[in-house]
Design a protein around this motif. Structure first.
Motif, PDB file in Angstrom:
ATOM      1  N   ASP A   1      -6.867  -2.555 -19.607  1.00  0.00           N
ATOM      2  CA  ASP A   1      -7.293  -2.996 -18.274  1.00  0.00           C
ATOM      3  C   ASP A   1      -6.156  -3.575 -17.437  1.00  0.00           C
TER       4      ASP A   1
ATOM      5  N   GLY B   1     -11.672   2.939 -19.919  1.00  0.00           N
ATOM      6  CA  GLY B   1     -12.290   3.014 -18.596  1.00  0.00           C
ATOM      7  C   GLY B   1     -11.195   2.856 -17.555  1.00  0.00           C
TER       8      GLY B   1
ATOM      9  N   ARG C   1     -14.534  -9.937 -19.086  1.00  0.00           N
ATOM     10  CA  ARG C   1     -13.289  -9.984 -19.848  1.00  0.00           C
ATOM     11  C   ARG C   1     -12.860 -11.433 -20.004  1.00  0.00           C
TER      12      ARG C   1
END
Ligand code: IMP
Ligand code: MG
Length: 328
Positions: free
Chosen positions: A13, A42, A252
């Motif tokens: 991320d 992702g 997160r």
């Protein structure tokens, strides 16, 4: 022949998708290659003003570059076809542009079922671990064995080694902090997320030009271990940075940047171009802190923070401080 690599050098991320998408637009690559991971990834991409989240499919497809899911990856046909549909419906041309290495492995329905309730590691429950386990136990299924995937098959040896004009951009998934060997085991993913992983995908090490290490100015981690200090500032950071999982929607965990870990990732992956994202988020937060040599360093402002980091890193590294909001 040339290869550039985009790697996450924290815990995923870091905005690798943004960097890959940006480089795809501005450089004339013949191929974009995903070399590790599965649909646990992702990658959030803003293309022509629209938001996309890709899981399996390399970012090269947005610019019509031949995009390959390499043999280091595991692929869920179910999620792959969902993603294909989504991109096609949005007008992204995939025909003749999207391929899967014949020797990539498959995430089966059983792998997905097996992970449905996983909570010990806090995985994305996308069957990644079971698929890699079966691959190494020699009980796995290769993509070439799945008839539905037939039209996407490619032999990477033939593709990369019959042509002298290959320019490949290698798009990493997850981050070096989640690497199965170098991460905080067992709180890791099941693939190799570092530079070495690229060369298991028919890329010749002699082609290597740039390694783009992608980081954030603070850190995030998603999973079962405790990572975030118990201080309200991190909730503020999470909200300002929109730190919620692109694949699972999970919040997160946040913490300040760890400069020693960053240095280690840079060294072990030969990073020569460093992107540090989300400067605008700490600016809005108004706090400029990082860990260095086990101390929390509290810096005056953004410039001081950038100068401090720059001074600690080898001077042959080009550093780009970037903003979240400058969506390319
Ligand atoms: P798995 O890769 O789904 O097995 O999950 C293992 C660990 O890696 C968990 O802590 C996940 O949250 C984390 N993880 C896997 N993929 C990503 C990603 O793309 N971004 C951030 N964390 C990830
Ligand atoms: Mg992600």
């Amino acid at each position: 022949m040339l290869a550039d690599v985009v790697l996450g050098i924290q815990h995923g991320d870091e905005a690798k998708g943004k960097v890959t998408h940006y480089l795809s637009k501005n450089k004339d690559y013949t191929h974009v290659l995903r070399f590790n991971g599965g649909c646990n990834a992702g990658h959030t991409i803003y293309h022509e003003g629209r938001k996309f989240v890709t899981h399996h499919i390399p970012a090269g497809v947005f610019y019509g570059i031949k995009s390959i899911i390499g043999p280091g990856c595991v692929i869920s046909p179910k999620h792959f076809f969902e993603e294909v549909k989504e991109l096609q419906e949005a007008g992204i041309q995939l025909h003749g542009k999207l391929f899967i290495a014949k020797n990539a492995h498959v995430i089966t329905e059983n792998h997905l079922v097996e992970e449905k309730m996983e909570s010990k590691i806090g995985t994305t429950r996308r069957g990644n671990g079971p698929a890699y386990r079966d691959k190494y136990a020699r009980k796995g299924i290769r993509a070439s064995e799945v008839s539905a995937l037939n039209s996407y098959m490619i032999d990477l040896y033939e593709e990369f080694h019959n042509d002298k004009t290959i320019k490949v951009l290698c798009e990493g998934a997850q981050g070096f902090g989640l690497d199965v060997d170098w991460g905080d085991y067992p709180y890791v993913t099941s693939s190799h997320c570092g530079l070495g992983s690229v060369f298991l995908n028919a890329v010749d090490p002699r082609w290597l030009r740039d390694v783009w290490g992608v980081a954030k100015i603070y850190e995030t981690y998603v999973g079962a271990k405790s990572f975030e200090p118990d201080e309200p500032v991190f909730q503020a950071l999470r909200d300002l940075g929109e730190e919620y999982g692109a694949t699972t929607g999970r919040p997160r965990q946040c913490n300040w940047l760890n400069l020693n870990e960053l240095q280690k990732s840079i060294t072990l992956n030969s990073v020569n171009k460093l992107v540090i994202n989300k400067m605008d988020v700490v600016r809005e937060l108004g706090q400029f802190k990082l860990y260095h040599d086990e101390k929390l360093v509290d810096l005056e402002g953004e410039k001081e923070m950038c100068d401090y980091i720059t001074a600690q890193l080898p001077n042959n590294i080009e550093i780009f401080f970037s903003e979240d909001k400058n969506r390319i």
